[in-house]
Write a protein that holds these residues in place. Structure first.
Motif, PDB file in Angstrom:
ATOM      1  N   GLY A 115      -2.238  -4.457   4.592  1.00  0.00           N
ATOM      2  CA  GLY A 115      -2.198  -3.342   5.529  1.00  0.00           C
ATOM      3  C   GLY A 115      -3.238  -2.291   5.177  1.00  0.00           C
ATOM      4  O   GLY A 115      -3.867  -1.696   6.053  1.00  0.00           O
ATOM      5  N   SER A 116      -3.427  -2.069   3.885  1.00  0.00           N
ATOM      6  CA  SER A 116      -4.419  -1.069   3.457  1.00  0.00           C
ATOM      7  C   SER A 116      -5.812  -1.469   3.902  1.00  0.00           C
ATOM      8  O   SER A 116      -6.599  -0.638   4.350  1.00  0.00           O
ATOM      9  CB  SER A 116      -4.392  -0.914   1.934  1.00  0.00           C
ATOM     10  OG  SER A 116      -3.146  -0.420   1.534  1.00  0.00           O
ATOM     11  N   SER A 141       5.474   5.173   6.775  1.00  0.00           N
ATOM     12  CA  SER A 141       6.180   4.290   5.842  1.00  0.00           C
ATOM     13  C   SER A 141       7.611   4.737   5.609  1.00  0.00           C
ATOM     14  O   SER A 141       8.437   3.974   5.124  1.00  0.00           O
ATOM     15  CB  SER A 141       5.471   4.272   4.493  1.00  0.00           C
ATOM     16  OG  SER A 141       4.143   3.900   4.652  1.00  0.00           O
ATOM     17  N   ASP A 145      -0.426   2.666  13.289  1.00  0.00           N
ATOM     18  CA  ASP A 145      -0.197   1.819  12.114  1.00  0.00           C
ATOM     19  C   ASP A 145       1.284   1.447  12.114  1.00  0.00           C
ATOM     20  O   ASP A 145       2.134   2.229  11.679  1.00  0.00           O
ATOM     21  CB  ASP A 145      -0.584   2.599  10.851  1.00  0.00           C
ATOM     22  CG  ASP A 145      -0.312   1.808   9.579  1.00  0.00           C
ATOM     23  OD1 ASP A 145       0.282   0.718   9.658  1.00  0.00           O
ATOM     24  OD2 ASP A 145      -0.699   2.303   8.498  1.00  0.00           O
ATOM     25  N   LYS A 196       6.377  -7.111   6.148  1.00  0.00           N
ATOM     26  CA  LYS A 196       7.520  -6.198   6.116  1.00  0.00           C
ATOM     27  C   LYS A 196       8.562  -6.692   7.135  1.00  0.00           C
ATOM     28  O   LYS A 196       9.051  -7.794   6.971  1.00  0.00           O
ATOM     29  CB  LYS A 196       7.047  -4.767   6.339  1.00  0.00           C
ATOM     30  CG  LYS A 196       6.129  -4.303   5.184  1.00  0.00           C
ATOM     31  CD  LYS A 196       5.625  -2.885   5.313  1.00  0.00           C
ATOM     32  CE  LYS A 196       4.714  -2.545   4.139  1.00  0.00           C
ATOM     33  NZ  LYS A 196       4.038  -1.241   4.306  1.00  0.00           N
TER      34      LYS A 196
END
Ligand SMILES: *Cc1c(COP(=O)(O)O)cnc(C)c1O
Length: 406
Positions: free
Chosen positions: A81-82, A158, A183, A212
């Motif tokens: 994801g980063s 998050s 995101d 996730k």
């Protein structure tokens, strides 16, 4: 080590909001010969010979990703994801450019401009927050956007349990001529299962993790609806920030997308949200403060400021008894991020094991018991909870337990 880790995952209740249990098919796809091949480039335009099967796999993964999220273009190559977020910044920002995102302590992600990351060092982030009730302050978002004229606005978080108003973010982005990046790393499985609002058609570009709530292999992905944006993203991922794609992981992404398109997955996603609501209700009924008063997703944020226990203490006491949660800073936290005043509880992993409302009611009550009785007879309580945890784990084994001899 593999069998120890297997047992570790089977014998504890994983309540970490960013984790899940991928299916055996997803795990097996990652352990294939695809790992042996270099496939730099994209289907039909590779820099190495012999990529026929690579092209088939990547094209199919792209097709299924677009079907799943109802969009036109997908880049399935980001390793995480980063890196998906990094590619978007590389595509649309120059060093020093401004972007607007949610601050880490309000629920945002490190890659949304925290000063210790590349996103914070190379660009100029401006951060918005949640209001005192725990909801994103859209007035502040608009005010900061008008004041700072960012090139990019990021929504998505998050540790934010509520619905994100993607349409409102888009209208603010349009007002200042910014690109809107959603995101959805945490919500993508719920979105795929139609249990959370979709970022399309409101977003210019969407990033996500695949491991996730989406329950696939560890990795990232970038989605969009516009050819020009898609071309920029493709160039930013390769050759911009990555070399050869992890083809074995892309194969596993394909498997996960196919699974996520099923009716069973939609049932799973709605069960995840139902379970989180039960958890929030138990905490509230037992007098433990739930941040924002509830949840619309897979996670519940507890505010322990009035519970006489810090986030790190709660994390430790719970982990010792097999309830695996993580501490989390809460907005306006007066503790350091390492100590923190909150904990974050996620329902996605245990829902994958088959647990429903009844089990989550029990889990939430176990957590409350521990938080309330932290000071006295710790040994007794840990032993008692361990027995309850073992029973639940035994009744709901991780679903590939039968396939391995561990
Ligand atoms: C988890 C997460 C990421 C980063 O994903 P990694 O695969 O750990 O790099 C990015 N953005 C958000 C909002 C996340 O929650």
């Amino acid at each position: 080590m593999i069998s120890d880790e297997f047992n570790n995952q089977n014998d504890k209740l994983k309540l970490i909001a960013s984790e899940n249990y991928a299916s055996l098919a997803v795990i097996q796809a990652q352990g294939t010969f695809f790992t042996n091949k270099y496939a730099e480039g994209y289907p039909g335009r590779r820099f190495y010979a012999g990529c026929e099967e690579m092209d088939r796999v990547e094209n199919k993964a792209i097709e299924l990703a677009c079907k799943l999220f109802n969009c036109k273009f997908a880049n399935v190559q980001p390793c995480s994801g980063s890196q998906a977020n990094q590619a978007v910044m590389f595509a649309f920002l120059n060093p020093g450019d401004k972007f607007l995102a949610m601050s880490l302590k309000d629920g945002g992600h490190l890659t949304h401009g925290h000063k210790i990351t590349m996103s914070g060092k190379w660009f100029s982030p401006v951060h918005y927050h949640v209001n005192k009730d725990g909801f994103i302050d859209m007035n502040e978002v608009r005010k900061l956007a008008l004041e700072n004229k960012p090139k990019l606005i990021i929504c998505g978080a998050s540790a934010y349990s509520r619905k994100i108003d993607f349409a409102a973010f888009r209208s603010i982005a349009d007002e200042v001529g910014a690109i809107l990046l959603s995101d959805i790393a945490h919500y993508s499985g719920l979105i795929a299962g139609k249990a959370y609002p979709s970022p399309f058609p409101y977003s210019h570009v969407v990033t996500t993790t695949t491991h996730k709530t989406l329950r696939g292999p560890r990795g990232g992905m970038i989605l969009c609806d516009d050819k020009e944006i898609a071309d920029k993203i493709d160039r930013a991922v390769f050759p911009g920030i990555q070399g050869g794609p992890l083809m074995h992981v892309i194969a596993a992404k394909l498997v996960a997308f196919e699974e996520a398109l099923s009716l069973d997955f939609a049932k799973y996603a709605s069960q995840v949200v139902k379970n989180a609501k039960v958890v929030a209700d138990v905490f509230k009924s037992r007098g433990i403060k739930v941040f924002s008063g509830g949840t619309d997703s897979h996670l519940v944020l507890l505010d322990l400021t009035n519970a006489q226990i810090s986030g790190i203490e709660a994390e430790n006491i719970l982990n010792w008894s097999g309830l695996v949660v993580n501490k989390n800073a809460i907005p306006n936290d007066n503790q350091t991020p390492f100590i923190a005043s909150g904990i974050r509880i996620g329902t996605s992993a245990c829902t994958t094991r088959g647990m429903k409302e009844k089990e989550f009611e029990k889990i939430a009550n176990m957590i409350c018991d521990k938080i309330e009785n932290q000071r006295d007879s710790i040994d007794n309580l840990i032993t008692r909870t361990k027995i309850d945890v073992a029973k639940l784990c035994n009744d709901f084994p991780i679903y590939y337990k039968k396939s391995f001899g561990f």
